[in-house]
Enzyme design. Structure first.
Site, PDB file in Angstrom:
ATOM      1  N   ASP A 166       1.222  -1.403  -0.377  1.00 34.18           N
ATOM      2  CA  ASP A 166       0.537  -0.108   0.324  1.00 34.18           C
ATOM      3  C   ASP A 166       1.065   1.005  -0.036  1.00 34.18           C
ATOM      4  O   ASP A 166       2.242   0.974  -0.028  1.00 34.18           O
ATOM      5  CB  ASP A 166      -0.897  -0.483   1.274  1.00 34.18           C
ATOM      6  CG  ASP A 166      -2.218   0.776   0.973  1.00 34.18           C
ATOM      7  OD1 ASP A 166      -2.391   1.356   0.569  1.00 34.18           O
ATOM      8  OD2 ASP A 166      -3.215  -0.056   1.066  1.00 34.18           O
ATOM      9  N   HIS A 177      -3.164   2.866  -4.802  1.00 35.20           N
ATOM     10  CA  HIS A 177      -2.065   2.902  -3.363  1.00 35.20           C
ATOM     11  C   HIS A 177      -0.669   1.916  -3.776  1.00 35.20           C
ATOM     12  O   HIS A 177      -0.313   1.069  -3.337  1.00 35.20           O
ATOM     13  CB  HIS A 177      -2.920   1.535  -2.845  1.00 35.20           C
ATOM     14  CG  HIS A 177      -4.168   1.490  -2.578  1.00 35.20           C
ATOM     15  ND1 HIS A 177      -4.430   2.696  -1.385  1.00 35.20           N
ATOM     16  CD2 HIS A 177      -5.260   2.398  -2.353  1.00 35.20           C
ATOM     17  CE1 HIS A 177      -5.483   3.432  -0.745  1.00 35.20           C
ATOM     18  NE2 HIS A 177      -6.455   2.862  -1.420  1.00 35.20           N
ATOM     19  N   GLU A 223     -10.326   2.635  -5.136  1.00 35.88           N
ATOM     20  CA  GLU A 223      -9.686   3.872  -5.157  1.00 35.88           C
ATOM     21  C   GLU A 223      -8.387   4.691  -5.626  1.00 35.88           C
ATOM     22  O   GLU A 223      -7.252   5.188  -5.088  1.00 35.88           O
ATOM     23  CB  GLU A 223      -9.406   4.100  -2.846  1.00 35.88           C
ATOM     24  CG  GLU A 223     -10.077   4.014  -2.810  1.00 35.88           C
ATOM     25  CD  GLU A 223     -10.024   4.010  -0.943  1.00 35.88           C
ATOM     26  OE1 GLU A 223     -10.455   4.314  -0.098  1.00 35.88           O
ATOM     27  OE2 GLU A 223      -9.386   3.233  -0.275  1.00 35.88           O
TER      28      GLU A 223
HETATM   29  C1  ACM Z   1     -10.973  -0.715   0.081  1.00 31.80           C
HETATM   30  O1  ACM Z   1     -11.030  -1.064   1.917  1.00 31.80           O
HETATM   31  N1  ACM Z   1     -10.079   0.958   0.804  1.00 31.80           N
HETATM   32  C2  ACM Z   1     -11.116  -1.933   0.093  1.00 31.80           C
END
Ligand code: ACM
Ligand code: ZN
Length: 568
Positions: A194, A264, A328
């Protein structure tokens, strides 16, 4: 067969006249069919018989049960003609098992490792909790006479662990797996990468370990400009990841690695800035939230990087699925006035043009489809399937992908209706980083959101689905993001007993769930966790589970589900 609704009276009567432990049927998740009769069988020092057809992994699982029994009773169980028999029954499904306890002894039947693991776990839960303690304990070492036939509702019974925001040692991950084993979960979703840290050794890219695995501090609570200034990080060597995979496999658990892409990815960009749209420089993130900078979809080097990374990971992880993230990617919250890099990057623009993607608000989603599809084609060519967060559905997802529904249930419903398989992990029911009681001043600081034990238990994965789409729901998973979780004690506190509730959602037929019965079973499960030295939340339970959580108004419920108070 009498069903378990009759069991409690039987157990109470039994407990009164035979001194059988009253927790005898506080098994979580409750087996599919249970029938008790009067009487109890003493197990200390009894001989074990293992069918010679059992494979080594099944034998090892039974040895672990035998070791626990011997340690707790202080009596050796010889191998012999067999008072406690483990028999191969090829007619049973791999996760199915039966247990019969009578005056003649104990007979377990299964056909494969998982069935034997689950039979042993059921037997352990029927014994005094001290069996989990690893040392000799004075207790009434008997099993009630019982007939059990058991198998799970869902094939995919997952638990996720974020090791990027905070890093968990191999021993801590094994302990997590131990707890998952008790409650018959069978997938660990290992969130290895991440923005705040890359945790998997990749030999072809040494800077992932030198640079991406470390951040120069961590934000203090939600004060986004702050930073504790303490260098933080770590990574797993390939040998360590193999050790975790083997430990899990011995317990019937498949480890699914996640490399979250194309978003991410800031930690990786910090080491290899040429993989981003702007070329950097980038720093491993020290705050939480959603970053703007992601992998450049117009740069072929990015795909070489991803293929190299997955090639090494496929050697470590034999899982059918590889998780490719996908969440995201756009609209990062840290720099609200900055455009998304894919909107302004010449390389991404050239890629969109070459692909014939029309300009407009959907363009980025189609470009993400291209990235997902290219990685999917590579992994499929190596015999693996992809699973990704529900954003991968936007645009035009290629056939064969599996969708993990996290932004509520809608992604899973849409995926299933479009013919994709889905795993349900809706944040309103399955995000274990949310607070578990409404008395936040008494809870450790958290990310926000509310998720009571009862709410987890109430989840019905088929709700909202057309009957013909139900077959696409592979199962259910809960996620444990660790932005605000820094110690194993806190991690376990967030996990338990909500994972116990999750296990009944995953395992039990909908008409076998009963929150009052489940809640009563927690007395025994808490004793077990005490014996294991595992932490849990007592307060989330309520007195009988129903009187502690105030009823919510419709507005409160909407607020509760939308998680407006996540904090970013
Ligand atoms: C997430 O909670 N961004 C998959
Ligand atoms: Zn780009």
């Amino acid at each position: 067969m009498r069903k378990y609704s009759f069991i409690f009276a039987a157990v109470l009567a039994l407990a009164a006249c035979r001194q059988v432990q009253p927790q005898a049927f506080s098994v979580i998740p409750m087996p599919a069919e249970v029938s008790v009769s009067e009487g109890a069988y003493s197990v200390a020092g009894k001989a074990f018989f293992l069918d010679p057809r059992l494979d080594n992994a099944s034998q090892d699982a039974i040895w672990r049960f035998k070791d626990a029994l011997e340690a707790a009773t202080g009596r050796t169980c010889p191998l012999g003609k067999g008072d406690i028999q483990f028999l191969m029954n090829p007619e049973l499904a791999p996760e199915q098992y039966t247990v019969q306890v009578s005056k003649d002894g104990v007979v377990v039947e299964a056909s494969a490792l998982n069935g034997f693991v689950y039979a042993c776990e059921t037997l352990k839960q029927m014994l005094p909790a001290a069996i989990y303690g690893g040392k000799k304990a004075k207790a009434h070492w008997v099993l009630p006479y019982v007939s059990i036939q058991d198998q799970p509702r869902f094939a995919y019974r997952g638990m996720h662990l974020d090791v990027s925001r905070h890093f968990w040692s191999v021993d801590e991950v094994k302990r997590y797996l131990d707890v998952m084993t008790v409650y018959k979960l069978n997938r660990l979703h290992w969130h290895l990468t991440d923005d705040q840290g890359w945790r998997a050794e990749i030999k072809a890219y040494p800077k992932l370990m030198e640079v991406s695995a470390w951040r120069n501090g961590t934000v203090i609570k939600k004060d986004w400009g702050s930073n504790d200034g303490i260098r933080y990080g770590g990574f797993y060597t390939q040998e360590e990841m193999k050790e975790v995979v083997a430990y899990a496999a011995a317990r019937g658990i498949t480890v699914i690695p996640e490399v979250d892409l194309p978003g991410h990815m800031v930690a990786a960009l910090a080491a290899y800035p040429e993989l981003g749209c702007t070329g950097g420089p980038y720093e491993v993130w020290t705050r939480w939230g959603v970053a703007k900078d992601i992998l450049c979809a117009g740069n072929d080097q990015v795909f070489t990087f991803l293929e190299d990374v997955f090639t090494e990971l496929m050697d470590i992880f034999p899982s059918e699925y590889i998780h490719i993230g996908g969440d995201e990617c756009f609209g990062g919250d840290a720099e609200p006035n900055r455009p998304d890099p894919w909107d302004v990057c010449p390389k991404c623009a050239a890629r969109m043009k070459a692909l014939g993607i029309k300009k407009g608000p959907q363009a980025k989603h189609y470009l993400q489809n291209y990235v997902t599809g290219r990685v999917q084609a590579f992994l499929n060519a190596h015999g693996r399937k992809i699973i990704g967060w529900d954003e991968i559905l936007q645009g035009d997802l290629a056939k064969g992908a599996t969708v993990m529904s996290w932004r509520g249930v809608q992604g899973g419903i849409e995926a299933a209706s479009r013919g994709f398989d889905a795993v349900m992990t809706p944040n309103g029911y399955c995000y274990f980083d949310f607070y578990q009681t409404q008395e936040r001043d008494k809870e450790p600081f958290g990310i926000g959101g509310d998720l009571s034990l009862e709410k987890v238990y109430s989840y019905e994965p088929f709700e909202g689905l057309a009957p013909e789409a139900e077959g696409h729901i592979l199962g259910v998973q809960a996620n444990l993001w660790t932005e605000y979780i820094t110690t194993p004690e806190h991690l376990e506190y967030m996990l338990l007993p909500r994972m116990c509730a999750l296990s009944e959602v995953q395992w039990c037929a909908a008409d076998k769930k009963d929150y009052v019965r489940f809640n009563a079973s927690l007395d025994h499960t808490f004793e077990m966790l005490d014996a294991m030295g595992v932490n849990y939340s007592l307060d989330c339970r309520g007195l009988v589970g129903l009187d502690r959580q105030p009823a919510r108004s419709a507005e409160e419920m909407e607020e509760y589900l939308s998680h407006k108070d996540w904090g970013w």
